[in-house]
Write a protein that holds these residues in place. Sequence first.
Motif, PDB file in Angstrom:
ATOM      1  N   UNK A 190       0.836  -1.204   0.000  1.00 22.02           N
ATOM      2  CA  UNK A 190       0.000   0.000   0.000  1.00 22.02           C
ATOM      3  C   UNK A 190       0.872   1.254   0.000  1.00 22.02           C
ATOM      4  N   UNK A 191       1.969   1.217   0.748  1.00 19.15           N
ATOM      5  CA  UNK A 191       2.869   2.368   0.799  1.00 19.15           C
ATOM      6  C   UNK A 191       3.446   2.668  -0.577  1.00 19.15           C
ATOM      7  N   UNK A 192       3.845   1.642  -1.305  1.00 19.86           N
ATOM      8  CA  UNK A 192       4.413   1.842  -2.644  1.00 19.86           C
ATOM      9  C   UNK A 192       3.341   2.370  -3.602  1.00 19.86           C
ATOM     10  N   UNK A 193       2.139   1.814  -3.518  1.00 22.43           N
ATOM     11  CA  UNK A 193       1.060   2.239  -4.423  1.00 22.43           C
ATOM     12  C   UNK A 193       0.607   3.669  -4.126  1.00 22.43           C
ATOM     13  N   UNK A 194       0.314   3.942  -2.855  1.00 27.42           N
ATOM     14  CA  UNK A 194      -0.291   5.223  -2.493  1.00 27.42           C
ATOM     15  C   UNK A 194       0.719   6.335  -2.258  1.00 27.42           C
ATOM     16  N   UNK A 195       1.911   5.957  -1.726  1.00 25.22           N
ATOM     17  CA  UNK A 195       2.872   6.983  -1.345  1.00 25.22           C
ATOM     18  C   UNK A 195       4.128   6.995  -2.217  1.00 25.22           C
ATOM     19  N   UNK A 196       4.259   6.006  -3.106  1.00 21.87           N
ATOM     20  CA  UNK A 196       5.378   5.995  -4.034  1.00 21.87           C
ATOM     21  C   UNK A 196       6.682   5.456  -3.479  1.00 21.87           C
ATOM     22  N   UNK A 197       6.671   4.911  -2.271  1.00 21.72           N
ATOM     23  CA  UNK A 197       7.904   4.375  -1.690  1.00 21.72           C
ATOM     24  C   UNK A 197       7.573   3.502  -0.484  1.00 21.72           C
ATOM     25  N   UNK A 198       8.404   2.494  -0.296  1.00 20.59           N
ATOM     26  CA  UNK A 198       8.252   1.645   0.887  1.00 20.59           C
ATOM     27  C   UNK A 198       8.536   2.430   2.159  1.00 20.59           C
ATOM     28  N   UNK A 199       9.290   3.522   2.035  1.00 21.83           N
ATOM     29  CA  UNK A 199       9.588   4.368   3.195  1.00 21.83           C
ATOM     30  C   UNK A 199       8.317   4.975   3.790  1.00 21.83           C
ATOM     31  N   UNK A 200       7.260   5.055   2.997  1.00 21.72           N
ATOM     32  CA  UNK A 200       6.001   5.607   3.478  1.00 21.72           C
ATOM     33  C   UNK A 200       5.235   4.679   4.400  1.00 21.72           C
ATOM     34  N   UNK A 201       5.717   3.462   4.576  1.00 16.84           N
ATOM     35  CA  UNK A 201       5.025   2.492   5.421  1.00 16.84           C
ATOM     36  C   UNK A 201       4.878   2.998   6.855  1.00 16.84           C
ATOM     37  N   UNK A 202       5.863   3.761   7.329  1.00 15.72           N
ATOM     38  CA  UNK A 202       5.812   4.252   8.710  1.00 15.72           C
ATOM     39  C   UNK A 202       4.714   5.298   8.884  1.00 15.72           C
ATOM     40  N   UNK A 203       4.555   6.154   7.893  1.00 18.36           N
ATOM     41  CA  UNK A 203       3.480   7.156   7.943  1.00 18.36           C
ATOM     42  C   UNK A 203       2.121   6.462   7.919  1.00 18.36           C
ATOM     43  N   UNK A 204       1.975   5.447   7.056  1.00 19.53           N
ATOM     44  CA  UNK A 204       0.710   4.704   6.995  1.00 19.53           C
ATOM     45  C   UNK A 204       0.424   3.998   8.314  1.00 19.53           C
ATOM     46  N   UNK A 205       1.427   3.379   8.877  1.00 22.46           N
ATOM     47  CA  UNK A 205       1.243   2.653  10.136  1.00 22.46           C
ATOM     48  C   UNK A 205       0.816   3.615  11.241  1.00 22.46           C
ATOM     49  N   UNK A 206       1.492   4.729  11.338  1.00 22.20           N
ATOM     50  CA  UNK A 206       1.168   5.702  12.385  1.00 22.20           C
ATOM     51  C   UNK A 206      -0.214   6.302  12.161  1.00 22.20           C
ATOM     52  N   UNK A 207      -0.531   6.688  10.942  1.00 17.73           N
ATOM     53  CA  UNK A 207      -1.811   7.332  10.654  1.00 17.73           C
ATOM     54  C   UNK A 207      -2.997   6.386  10.897  1.00 17.73           C
ATOM     55  N   UNK A 208      -2.802   5.083  10.664  1.00 17.49           N
ATOM     56  CA  UNK A 208      -3.895   4.115  10.787  1.00 17.49           C
ATOM     57  C   UNK A 208      -3.843   3.288  12.067  1.00 17.49           C
ATOM     58  N   UNK A 209      -2.863   3.569  12.926  1.00 20.88           N
ATOM     59  CA  UNK A 209      -2.752   2.834  14.188  1.00 20.88           C
ATOM     60  C   UNK A 209      -2.442   1.356  13.979  1.00 20.88           C
ATOM     61  N   UNK A 210      -1.603   1.071  12.993  1.00 21.29           N
ATOM     62  CA  UNK A 210      -1.269  -0.309  12.657  1.00 21.29           C
ATOM     63  C   UNK A 210       0.209  -0.574  12.897  1.00 21.29           C
ATOM     64  N   UNK A 211       0.531  -1.830  13.030  1.00 19.22           N
ATOM     65  CA  UNK A 211       1.927  -2.246  13.047  1.00 19.22           C
ATOM     66  C   UNK A 211       2.421  -2.270  11.607  1.00 19.22           C
ATOM     67  N   UNK A 212       3.715  -2.070  11.410  1.00 18.68           N
ATOM     68  CA  UNK A 212       4.290  -2.112  10.066  1.00 18.68           C
ATOM     69  C   UNK A 212       4.087  -3.496   9.453  1.00 18.68           C
ATOM     70  N   UNK A 213       4.047  -4.532  10.295  1.00 23.09           N
ATOM     71  CA  UNK A 213       3.885  -5.901   9.804  1.00 23.09           C
ATOM     72  C   UNK A 213       2.454  -6.417   9.967  1.00 23.09           C
ATOM     73  N   UNK A 214       1.503  -5.537  10.181  1.00 21.73           N
ATOM     74  CA  UNK A 214       0.111  -5.950  10.380  1.00 21.73           C
ATOM     75  C   UNK A 214      -0.428  -6.682   9.152  1.00 21.73           C
ATOM     76  N   UNK A 215      -1.268  -7.669   9.410  1.00 17.14           N
ATOM     77  CA  UNK A 215      -1.950  -8.362   8.325  1.00 17.14           C
ATOM     78  C   UNK A 215      -3.207  -7.571   7.982  1.00 17.14           C
ATOM     79  N   UNK A 216      -3.330  -7.218   6.723  1.00 20.41           N
ATOM     80  CA  UNK A 216      -4.476  -6.420   6.283  1.00 20.41           C
ATOM     81  C   UNK A 216      -5.548  -7.327   5.697  1.00 20.41           C
TER      82      UNK A 216
END
Length: 143
Positions: free
Chosen positions: A14-40
């Motif tokens: 999702x980070x690569x699709x929506x934010x253009x980089x795997x580095x965005x995973x931390x922003x997604x995790x924080x914004x959605x209250x999820x773990x970086x390794x959460x199962x979606x």
Amino acid sequence: MQIIVNDRQTLLDIAVIALGSAAGVFALAQRNGLSVTATLADGQAVAYELEDVVSLAVRSAYALRHISPATDIDPAEYRELLYQTGTKRPAVMRPWLDKYDDVLVVDKVDEVLELLDRKQPVKVQSKQEFTRVFSDPFSEVFS
């Protein structure tokens, strides 16, 4: 803004699709209250903001080419896919007989069969017993 998760997508996908980089995973995790390794879950909504976008060019390229990675796969399915694409399965190794005290030595089978045919007593070298299941040689050989 939000993106809907497809089957087998991870937060990294999702980070690569929506934010253009795997580095965005931390922003997604924080914004959605999820773990970086959460199962979606399939159909789950993941929220993001434009300020979270790391690379607009990569995000646009994925959107234009309709690229939607889905990398959440369990190890068993991964191995099966590898086997179906030509990877050789590992050989199943049998344990060495000398590790066990209670075994019937394979090269003694003919000797035991001959003794049974002559109705002579069989010397027992283990606690196992030899039992004849089939009465005719054809069934015994091809069973």
